[in-house]
Design a protein around this motif. Sequence first.
Motif, PDB file in Angstrom:
ATOM      1  N   ILE A   1     -76.509  13.480 -70.771  1.00 28.33           N
ATOM      2  CA  ILE A   1     -77.364  13.381 -69.588  1.00 28.33           C
ATOM      3  C   ILE A   1     -76.799  12.267 -68.708  1.00 28.33           C
ATOM      4  O   ILE A   1     -77.083  11.088 -68.936  1.00 28.33           O
ATOM      5  N   PRO A   2     -75.981  12.613 -67.723  1.00 29.99           N
ATOM      6  CA  PRO A   2     -75.368  11.582 -66.878  1.00 29.99           C
ATOM      7  C   PRO A   2     -76.428  10.692 -66.222  1.00 29.99           C
ATOM      8  O   PRO A   2     -77.443  11.156 -65.723  1.00 29.99           O
ATOM      9  N   GLY A   3     -76.188   9.393 -66.279  1.00 34.88           N
ATOM     10  CA  GLY A   3     -77.106   8.428 -65.681  1.00 34.88           C
ATOM     11  C   GLY A   3     -78.232   7.988 -66.596  1.00 34.88           C
ATOM     12  O   GLY A   3     -79.058   7.169 -66.210  1.00 34.88           O
ATOM     13  N   SER A   4     -78.276   8.492 -67.822  1.00 35.04           N
ATOM     14  CA  SER A   4     -79.380   8.149 -68.725  1.00 35.04           C
ATOM     15  C   SER A   4     -79.252   6.748 -69.312  1.00 35.04           C
ATOM     16  O   SER A   4     -80.230   6.183 -69.785  1.00 35.04           O
ATOM     17  N   VAL A   5     -78.059   6.183 -69.289  1.00 29.52           N
ATOM     18  CA  VAL A   5     -77.840   4.826 -69.804  1.00 29.52           C
ATOM     19  C   VAL A   5     -77.344   3.977 -68.629  1.00 29.52           C
ATOM     20  O   VAL A   5     -76.158   4.037 -68.283  1.00 29.52           O
ATOM     21  N   PRO A   6     -78.243   3.223 -67.994  1.00 27.52           N
ATOM     22  CA  PRO A   6     -77.860   2.470 -66.785  1.00 27.52           C
ATOM     23  C   PRO A   6     -76.671   1.535 -66.987  1.00 27.52           C
ATOM     24  O   PRO A   6     -75.876   1.341 -66.077  1.00 27.52           O
ATOM     25  N   LEU A   7     -76.523   0.968 -68.163  1.00 31.70           N
ATOM     26  CA  LEU A   7     -75.430   0.035 -68.412  1.00 31.70           C
ATOM     27  C   LEU A   7     -74.072   0.722 -68.304  1.00 31.70           C
ATOM     28  O   LEU A   7     -73.078   0.108 -67.930  1.00 31.70           O
ATOM     29  N   LEU A   8     -74.021   2.012 -68.601  1.00 32.62           N
ATOM     30  CA  LEU A   8     -72.756   2.741 -68.568  1.00 32.62           C
ATOM     31  C   LEU A   8     -72.483   3.404 -67.220  1.00 32.62           C
ATOM     32  O   LEU A   8     -71.460   4.059 -67.055  1.00 32.62           O
TER      33      LEU A   8
ATOM     34  N   ASN B   1     -71.713   2.032 -64.379  1.00 28.56           N
ATOM     35  CA  ASN B   1     -70.623   1.372 -63.655  1.00 28.56           C
ATOM     36  C   ASN B   1     -69.290   1.472 -64.381  1.00 28.56           C
ATOM     37  O   ASN B   1     -68.280   1.004 -63.874  1.00 28.56           O
ATOM     38  N   ILE B   2     -69.299   2.065 -65.552  1.00 30.46           N
ATOM     39  CA  ILE B   2     -68.076   2.215 -66.346  1.00 30.46           C
ATOM     40  C   ILE B   2     -67.641   3.669 -66.260  1.00 30.46           C
ATOM     41  O   ILE B   2     -68.457   4.581 -66.347  1.00 30.46           O
ATOM     42  N   ASP B   3     -66.350   3.889 -66.093  1.00 29.72           N
ATOM     43  CA  ASP B   3     -65.841   5.254 -66.008  1.00 29.72           C
ATOM     44  C   ASP B   3     -65.740   5.841 -67.420  1.00 29.72           C
ATOM     45  O   ASP B   3     -64.724   5.700 -68.094  1.00 29.72           O
ATOM     46  N   VAL B   4     -66.827   6.475 -67.865  1.00 26.70           N
ATOM     47  CA  VAL B   4     -66.861   7.094 -69.188  1.00 26.70           C
ATOM     48  C   VAL B   4     -66.592   8.583 -69.004  1.00 26.70           C
ATOM     49  O   VAL B   4     -67.336   9.269 -68.292  1.00 26.70           O
ATOM     50  N   PRO B   5     -65.528   9.112 -69.613  1.00 25.34           N
ATOM     51  CA  PRO B   5     -65.254  10.539 -69.442  1.00 25.34           C
ATOM     52  C   PRO B   5     -66.364  11.389 -70.065  1.00 25.34           C
ATOM     53  O   PRO B   5     -66.910  11.041 -71.106  1.00 25.34           O
ATOM     54  N   GLN B   6     -66.689  12.489 -69.397  1.00 26.58           N
ATOM     55  CA  GLN B   6     -67.719  13.397 -69.887  1.00 26.58           C
ATOM     56  C   GLN B   6     -67.121  14.303 -70.962  1.00 26.58           C
ATOM     57  O   GLN B   6     -65.999  14.789 -70.827  1.00 26.58           O
ATOM     58  N   TYR B   7     -67.881  14.503 -72.033  1.00 23.71           N
ATOM     59  CA  TYR B   7     -67.469  15.386 -73.118  1.00 23.71           C
ATOM     60  C   TYR B   7     -67.937  16.791 -72.785  1.00 23.71           C
ATOM     61  O   TYR B   7     -69.109  17.018 -72.500  1.00 23.71           O
ATOM     62  N   GLY B   8     -67.021  17.749 -72.802  1.00 21.24           N
ATOM     63  CA  GLY B   8     -67.353  19.117 -72.422  1.00 21.24           C
ATOM     64  C   GLY B   8     -67.976  19.930 -73.541  1.00 21.24           C
ATOM     65  O   GLY B   8     -68.544  20.994 -73.300  1.00 21.24           O
ATOM     66  N   GLY B   9     -67.902  19.448 -74.762  1.00 24.06           N
ATOM     67  CA  GLY B   9     -68.436  20.199 -75.890  1.00 24.06           C
ATOM     68  C   GLY B   9     -69.900  19.915 -76.134  1.00 24.06           C
ATOM     69  O   GLY B   9     -70.589  19.314 -75.312  1.00 24.06           O
ATOM     70  N   ASN B  10     -70.379  20.352 -77.267  1.00 23.07           N
ATOM     71  CA  ASN B  10     -71.776  20.166 -77.647  1.00 23.07           C
ATOM     72  C   ASN B  10     -71.841  19.194 -78.820  1.00 23.07           C
ATOM     73  O   ASN B  10     -71.400  19.513 -79.924  1.00 23.07           O
TER      74      ASN B  10
END
Length: 91
Positions: A52-59, A61-70
């Motif tokens: 859920i993008p944006g669910s952890v406010p601390l992250l 500002n950090i470029d965390v790659p999105q995982y495409g799997g489940n």
Amino acid sequence: YMRLTKKPGQHPTFQLPTKRSEETLFKGRVTEINNGRLAMLGIMAFVSSSSIPGSVPLLNNIDVPQYGGNFWAPFEAEVIAETVAAASAAV
């Protein structure tokens, strides 16, 4: 692991004798447990942020790659049923 010494964390094969006091050993064990808990929280933060993008406010500002799997695929009913069937067939 508690057959001979009856103390957790003191397996006779891997536990070398130590000159540390019981208090120091206790503090070390508590520190290790707390580090494990913090690591689990960190992993769940990354899983949540990726699911859920944006669910952890601390992250945010950090470029965390999105995982495409489940992430939850191992816990789905089909996977559990296949695992149970394979285990019962092996017996």
